[in-house]
Design a protein around this motif. Structure first.
Motif, PDB file in Angstrom:
ATOM      1  N   GLN A 122       0.827  -1.195   0.000  1.00 49.00           N
ATOM      2  CA  GLN A 122       0.000   0.000   0.000  1.00 49.00           C
ATOM      3  C   GLN A 122       0.874   1.263   0.000  1.00 49.00           C
ATOM      4  O   GLN A 122       0.586   2.235  -0.682  1.00 49.00           O
TER       5      GLN A 122
ATOM      6  N   THR B 138       2.094   1.922  -3.438  1.00 52.51           N
ATOM      7  CA  THR B 138       1.020   2.504  -4.248  1.00 52.51           C
ATOM      8  C   THR B 138       0.815   3.978  -3.894  1.00 52.51           C
ATOM      9  O   THR B 138       0.652   4.827  -4.771  1.00 52.51           O
TER      10      THR B 138
ATOM     11  N   ALA C 102       1.356   7.232  -6.177  1.00 51.78           N
ATOM     12  CA  ALA C 102       0.269   8.179  -6.441  1.00 51.78           C
ATOM     13  C   ALA C 102       0.716   9.603  -6.174  1.00 51.78           C
ATOM     14  O   ALA C 102       0.367  10.529  -6.909  1.00 51.78           O
TER      15      ALA C 102
ATOM     16  N   ASN D 289      -1.315   5.745 -20.386  1.00 52.61           N
ATOM     17  CA  ASN D 289      -0.289   5.296 -19.466  1.00 52.61           C
ATOM     18  C   ASN D 289       0.795   4.588 -20.276  1.00 52.61           C
ATOM     19  O   ASN D 289       0.510   3.940 -21.268  1.00 52.61           O
TER      20      ASN D 289
ATOM     21  N   ASP E   6      -4.432  14.802 -18.690  1.00 55.35           N
ATOM     22  CA  ASP E   6      -3.973  13.610 -17.992  1.00 55.35           C
ATOM     23  C   ASP E   6      -4.520  13.513 -16.568  1.00 55.35           C
ATOM     24  O   ASP E   6      -5.395  12.712 -16.277  1.00 55.35           O
ATOM     25  N   LEU E   7      -4.055  14.375 -15.687  1.00 59.03           N
ATOM     26  CA  LEU E   7      -4.331  14.150 -14.273  1.00 59.03           C
ATOM     27  C   LEU E   7      -5.788  14.400 -13.895  1.00 59.03           C
ATOM     28  O   LEU E   7      -6.374  13.645 -13.132  1.00 59.03           O
ATOM     29  N   LYS E   8      -6.359  15.474 -14.392  1.00 58.30           N
ATOM     30  CA  LYS E   8      -7.773  15.758 -14.132  1.00 58.30           C
ATOM     31  C   LYS E   8      -8.458  15.877 -15.477  1.00 58.30           C
ATOM     32  O   LYS E   8      -8.907  16.947 -15.866  1.00 58.30           O
ATOM     33  N   GLN E   9      -8.531  14.766 -16.175  1.00 58.44           N
ATOM     34  CA  GLN E   9      -8.957  14.751 -17.572  1.00 58.44           C
ATOM     35  C   GLN E   9     -10.266  15.480 -17.805  1.00 58.44           C
ATOM     36  O   GLN E   9     -11.237  15.263 -17.104  1.00 58.44           O
TER      37      GLN E   9
ATOM     38  N   GLN F 282      -2.295  16.247   0.679  1.00 61.29           N
ATOM     39  CA  GLN F 282      -3.623  16.118   0.079  1.00 61.29           C
ATOM     40  C   GLN F 282      -4.149  14.698   0.235  1.00 61.29           C
ATOM     41  O   GLN F 282      -5.322  14.479   0.512  1.00 61.29           O
ATOM     42  N   ILE F 283      -3.256  13.735   0.049  1.00 63.72           N
ATOM     43  CA  ILE F 283      -3.683  12.352   0.212  1.00 63.72           C
ATOM     44  C   ILE F 283      -3.971  12.054   1.681  1.00 63.72           C
ATOM     45  O   ILE F 283      -4.947  11.379   2.017  1.00 63.72           O
TER      46      ILE F 283
ATOM     47  N   ALA G 260      -5.118  14.121   3.757  1.00 64.43           N
ATOM     48  CA  ALA G 260      -6.410  14.732   4.066  1.00 64.43           C
ATOM     49  C   ALA G 260      -7.547  13.788   3.698  1.00 64.43           C
ATOM     50  O   ALA G 260      -8.581  13.729   4.370  1.00 64.43           O
ATOM     51  N   ILE G 261      -7.362  13.033   2.627  1.00 69.42           N
ATOM     52  CA  ILE G 261      -8.400  12.088   2.211  1.00 69.42           C
ATOM     53  C   ILE G 261      -8.397  10.874   3.135  1.00 69.42           C
ATOM     54  O   ILE G 261      -9.431  10.435   3.629  1.00 69.42           O
ATOM     55  N   ARG G 262      -7.189  10.366   3.382  1.00 73.49           N
ATOM     56  CA  ARG G 262      -7.051   9.120   4.126  1.00 73.49           C
ATOM     57  C   ARG G 262      -7.467   9.267   5.579  1.00 73.49           C
ATOM     58  O   ARG G 262      -8.024   8.357   6.183  1.00 73.49           O
TER      59      ARG G 262
ATOM     60  N   GLN H 129      -5.020  20.769   3.697  1.00 80.63           N
ATOM     61  CA  GLN H 129      -4.541  21.290   2.422  1.00 80.63           C
ATOM     62  C   GLN H 129      -3.761  22.574   2.575  1.00 80.63           C
ATOM     63  O   GLN H 129      -2.932  22.906   1.734  1.00 80.63           O
TER      64      GLN H 129
END
Lengths: 355, 329, 433
Positions: B5, B8, B12, B122, B210-213, B252-253, B255-257, B271
């Motif tokens: 994890q 990963t 990310a 990718n 790409d990132l925020k298509q 940022q991650i 904050a989500i996790r 953030q």
């Protein structure tokens, strides 16, 4: 004699002519943009410029937008005079709004007048303290006020996010859309049928005059402007330039904090993370346009508010995205900078020719 | 958290920070040449919008990136003409451009909101992508991420190890000296600012392609200001700036996790942590260079003094001396 | 010298004012000039209107307005409403609609919903729909200010709580079913057993919907998967903080979706107004890790990435709007709090059903069949997911063993409407205390 009056005319021409030329340039640019998306330019312009004047409600809304904008622009005049780019003004508005919320939440049962006085006082204090933080970083930390201000803007948003999603959230929800709206009784009183709280523009106007007086009629203002022109030289002439910078920032913070207070007390009636609504940034545009001259601020602020309020009519009546209003504002300032640059280069060239 | 994890997550973070790295490298070289370009936020949006639309019409992402880079350059050119040639304040021009381009992207991009478009595929690196740990970490990304990996050492090497890099630094520190050595300061600054602008435009397209298509109103709004702050946070050094981008991505991650782990604490606040950190660091930097603090530190026992000195030396960064100042030969 | 300079500025100032007033003085005349383009149009019904709608129907006589929180083309919540309005406009003669979209602090700083409503009223709107929970207070205040206009606040509960003035009604579709179906589709197709929900902000509505999605997923995982691919189902939720992304304020839904994918979730259910989850699922699938998604709100939302779309639970506002507007127009409108059922005979009947579910291309034919049996079960009442025992995340009891709730009865509706926490075994923070 002849030469002198000729010079006066030339100056007049510059002060009036440049903005008009800039306006023409900006209109040319936005016309191109409008044509690019296939919209005939006349109807949007009509709405932008005259849309506001078509009803008392919109005129009132324009004044309510103009009030905090005027406060911020007045504040920025002080910092510009001191040679500071106060990009942190957004944060100062936000923290002003946060401080203003404190008495509103804690002592809503106070008599309204006392509560409002307290609220404005707190708002001013909040804005000032945030500005002083920037000033401290600039003067003692040698951290450029732009960088410090930029960082503090984000931190200020963080503070509101924490409050709105945390301790001050509405019962049963967690949303960035804002705190519980203020009770009708403690909002700033408005004119029947309009959203106009006359106290707000009045306060802004009085403070604008005060800023003008301070800058133009007092020794303090003179030394402030000396600081802005050349801080090192000013120091040599016994002007305490560091102190002047701090005072200018503090003054700007107070005015920004009052603008934040108005946003809470008379416009949105709640605290949201976007409470400043970009007022500070718009005020920066205004100040760049008028080159910090206090007396030119009022017409420009009214014009900008006119455009902002008028542009909301565009999607409604013409299915045109309202961001064209912002394009016009930005293009106007850009054209002004361009013309100023050309004019300076031209007059420089003439000086060389004469030599 | 198991190690898989962790890999990963780090992958990310590396991928998510790619556009920010591209943008911050553009601004870093611009500022090292003594030019502040405050227009990042608007330029990135305009790049994102035009890149997306160009990609959509040509069905070709490369053309999308090309257009975005050109648009970024065009905006930078406006800044150059007004501030380098016509001597208007860089701050003023950049700031106006930031707001103007934001609105312009909204207005011109109105038709293309949430329309399906083209995207960067990718591109795992053959063989290398199958390596344990390093494979997923470094070699299983989109080409933009590889570009961000290459860009940081490249910019560092260019600035610190090449003749032209030396010229660029002298533009930012002592333009008069550069001038007297025969360097055409204004022309050089034009060049660097245009390259920086192109990179920022590319960064915008890196989001929309790409990132925020896709494209929507204010698709990347705010990220430009963040990039600008990170450049300062990183003290104008490519490595530190890159680190700043990754720290921002990691937070940022986090904050989500951590949303469920932290109970009622609104993790959205995390953030802004990088900015609070930035200010603390700036204050530390100031303290470390102030003689009074130095004197206090000198009185401490060696065990404390040495690491503090080391920390201060490490922290001590200064903006390029001629940053934002007009140059009039 | 100093004061001389100031005198000059004052002079200029006055001049500017004169110029400004000169510019604005035509304000009195041009309305006539502008309306020449369509002379008959608005003279009849909206005499105060100053500028002209470009394509006014010759004899429009009833105007309804709409305030949307997102862009009308967001492929989500706002677009569903926009299409609903078009539906009405197409079917009713002499009715047209005016709207303002993107009414939110990021897109239109400094604009309040009351201001927008005033504008709509000025355009002649006699019936106004506001489409966000966020507009609750603003709509109420505007309704008080415009007693002659009928207001419909979507998703609100002012009528239930008794705060609504007489001219304000509430309307919502029973998306609980849509979300149950979405949850079921997710559970049918997941290979990892991990389902994730990208949540907007936390309130009664969103808690209710995430719980519904979970109930649907739980039911189908337990009853319709013959050989579950994993030991158990996990269901996680992360809340971004608003209905859609506001950079720097909300969490970024793109990153939330991406993080879910990295944590081995292979179906994403979107609870937000926009389609980031679908886009991210598509990106991941193209990079070699198959992930599916279920967008939300708008029937056409799958279009952005058909290949990974399992389907979309959507709102179909048209028929309800038509009914309400017709009632208001004929003077038979009554204040109501409405929570509209799907048309169980055919939930995708666009003329009768308030909500629907459009199956996506990515849902396998077998799973489509299974899902249809689930939908049929909901339709005939043989499946009622509000059946105890159900416990909240904090351990408190929502429904006792053997207790069931019947949607449609006022008391039970209220209990479903106001669920106070996520159900047990949803991973995530949903209570706001």
């Amino acid at each position: 004699m002849q030469g002198r009056s000729g010079k006066l005319w030339a100056q007049w021409g510059l002060v009036l002519g440049l903005p008009l030329l800039a306006l023409l340039g900006a209109l040319a640019f936005t016309t191109l943009v409008l044509l690019a998306v296939g919209s005939p330019p006349y109807p949007p312009y009509w709405l932008l410029f005259a849309g506001v004047l078509s009803s008392p409600v919109r005129l009132a809304d324009m004044l309510m937008l103009a009030a905090p904008l005027l406060l911020c622009s007045s504040g920025l005049t002080l910092t510009f005079a001191a040679g500071l780019y106060n990009l942190g003004i957004e944060g100062q508005v936000i923290i002003g709004a946060v401080f203003a919320m404190v008495p509103l939440r804690w002592w809503p049962e106070l008599s309204p007048v006392a509560l409002w006085l307290l609220t404005f006082g707190m708002g001013a204090l909040g804005g000032m303290s945030w500005a002083l933080l920037t000033a401290w970083l600039r003067v003692y930390g040698r951290v450029n006020e732009i960088f410090a201000g930029l960082g503090l803007n984000f931190v200020a948003t963080g503070v509101t996010l924490y409050l709105v999603l945390g301790p001050w959230k509405r019962e049963g929800s967690a949303s960035t859309s804002g705190t519980e709206p203020l009770d009708q009784a403690i909002r700033l009183p408005t004119i029947e049928g309009l959203r106009l709280a006359p106290l707000a523009p009045l306060l802004a106007l009085v403070l604008l005059v005060l800023v003008w007086w301070l800058l133009r009629q007092t020794r303090w203002g003179l030394s402030l402007r000396a600081t802005g022109l050349n801080a090192v030289a000013a120091e040599r002439f016994a002007v305490p330039s560091r102190r002047r910078m701090i005072e200018a920032m503090a003054g700007c913070g107070v005015l920004a904090g009052l603008a934040g207070t108005i946003q809470v007390l008379a416009v949105f009636h709640t605290l949201t993370p976007s409470i400043s609504s970009g007022i500070g940034l718009l005020a920066l545009l205004v100040t760049l346009l008028v080159q910090a001259h206090p007396l030119l601020i009022l017409p420009v602020v009214l014009f900008f508010a006119l455009l902002s309020v008028g542009s909301t009519q565009l999607p409604l009546q013409l299915q045109i995205d309202s961001s064209i209003g912002g394009v016009l504002q930005g293009a106007l300032v850009l054209c002004m900078l361009l013309l100023r640059g050309l004019q300076q280069r031209w007059s420089q060239a003439r000086v060389w020719d004469n030599e | 958290m198991n190690s898989e994890q962790l890999v990963t997550d780090v992958a990310a973070i590396l991928a998510g920070a790619a556009p920010l790295i591209i943008a911050t490298m553009g601004e870093t070289i611009t500022e090292r040449a003594g030019v502040v370009n405050l227009s990042l936020d608007g330029k990135m949006l305009l790049g994102a919008m035009t890149g997306f639309v160009a990609g959509l019409y040509t069905q070709n992402v490369l053309i999308g990136f090309l257009v975005a880079a050109l648009v970024g350059m065009l905006v930078a050119l406006v800044l150059c003409v007004l501030s380098l040639s016509l001597q208007q304040s860089q701050l003023a021009v950049g700031f106006v451009l930031a707001l103007l381009c934001t609105d312009l992207s909204s207005f011109l991009g109105h038709e293309y909101v949430r329309v399906p478009g083209v995207a960067v595929p990718n591109l795992p690196v053959p063989l290398l992508a199958d390596l344990p740990v390093l494979g997923p970490l470094l070699f299983d990304h989109s080409p933009l991420v590889y570009a961000s990996f290459v860009l940081v050492p490249l910019v560092w090497w260019w600035l610190s190890g090449t003749r032209s890099g030396l010229v660029v630094r002298s533009l930012g520190e002592r333009p008069e000296a550069a001038h007297s050595r025969g360097v055409h300061v204004v022309r050089w600054r034009y060049g660097i600012t245009l390259i920086g602008g192109a990179l920022v435009g590319l960064a915008g397209a890196a989001y929309s392609l790409d990132l925020k298509q896709g494209w929507s109103h204010r698709h990347t709004a705010g990220l430009g200001w963040i990039a600008l702050a990170i450049v300062i946070f990183g003290g104008w050094s490519p490595w530190r700036v890159a680190l700043g981008c990754y720290v921002f991505g990691a937070l940022q991650i986090a904050a989500i996790r951590w949303q469920s782990a932290l109970g009622g604490f609104p993790t959205q606040v995390l953030q802004v942590a990088p900015f609070a950190l930035m200010i603390v660091i700036l204050v530390l930097v100031n303290m470390s260079s102030s003689p009074a603090v130095r004197r206090h530190v000198d009185r401490l026992p060696g065990v404390l003094r040495r690491p503090l000195h080391a920390l201060f030396d490490r922290l001590a960064v200064a903006a390029p001396a001629a940053l934002g100042k007009p140059f009039d030969p | 010298m100093k004061s001389l300079a100031d005198c000059r500025i004052i002079g200029i100032w006055t001049l500017l004012l004169v110029v400004l007033t000169a510019c604005s003085s035509p304000a009195a005349t041009p309305p006539a000039a502008v309306s020449e383009e369509t002379p008959a149009a608005n003279a009849a019904d909206t005499p105060e209107t100053t500028a002209e709608e470009p394509e006014v129907a010759g004899d429009a006589d009833y105007i309804f307005g709409m305030v949307m929180v997102g862009p009308y083309n967001d492929a989500g919540w706002s677009q569903a409403h926009y299409e609903g309005a078009l539906y009405v406009e197409e079917r009713l003669d002499h009715v047209r609609f005016v709207y303002v979209d993107k009414v939110n602090p990021a897109d239109r700083p400094n604009i309040t919903v009351q201001q927008v409503i005033d504008d709509l009223v000025e355009q002649g709107a006699e019936f106004i729909i506001t489409n966000s929970d966020d507009f609750k207070d603003g709509t109420r205040e505007a309704a008080q200010a415009h007693p002659d206009v009928t207001f419909l606040h979507i998703s609100g509960d002012d009528v239930l709580t008794g705060k609504a003035p007489d001219n304000l009604g509430n309307l919502m579709g029973r998306m609980i079913y849509g979300k149950m179906i979405a949850g079921c589709a997710a559970a049918l197709q997941t290979e990892t057993g991990n389902i994730a929900y990208v949540g907007p902000l936390i309130n009664d509505e969103t808690r209710r919907l995430v719980n519904s999605a979970y109930l649907g997923a739980r039911y189908c995982w337990d009853n319709l998967r013959e050989e579950p691919p994993a030991d158990d189902l996990t269901f996680s939720v992360t809340w971004i903080g608003f209905w859609f992304n506001i950079p720097g304020v909300t969490l970024d839904p793109t990153q939330v979706a991406n993080d879910f994918i990295n944590a081995d979730n292979d179906v994403l259910i979107s609870g937000i107004d926009t389609t980031e989850a679908l886009v991210e699922a598509n990106k991941s699938t193209e990079a070699g890790t198959p992930v599916f998604a279920l967008p939300y709100d708008f029937a056409g939302a799958c279009a952005q990435a058909e290949d990974v779309c399992l389907g979309v639970p959507y709102f179909n506002w048209g028929p309800a709007y038509m009914q309400e507007i017709t009632a208001a127009r004929t003077g038979t409108w009554e204040q109501q709090w409405q929570w509209l059922e799907p048309d169980w005979a055919d939930i995708n009947n666009l003329d009768t059903s308030a909500i629907g579910f459009a199956m996506g291309q990515a849902l396998t034919p077998e799973n489509q069949e299974q899902l249809q049996t689930f939908i049929d079960g909901l339709a005939d009442g043989s499946i009622n997911l509000f059946t105890g025992p159900l416990t909240y995340n904090d351990g408190s009891v929502f429904l006792e063993e053997g207790e069931t709730l019947t949607p449609g009865t006022p008391e039970d509706d209220e209990r479903i409407w106001y669920m106070q926490d996520c159900l047990e075994s949803i991973q995530g923070q949903c209570a706001t205390e």
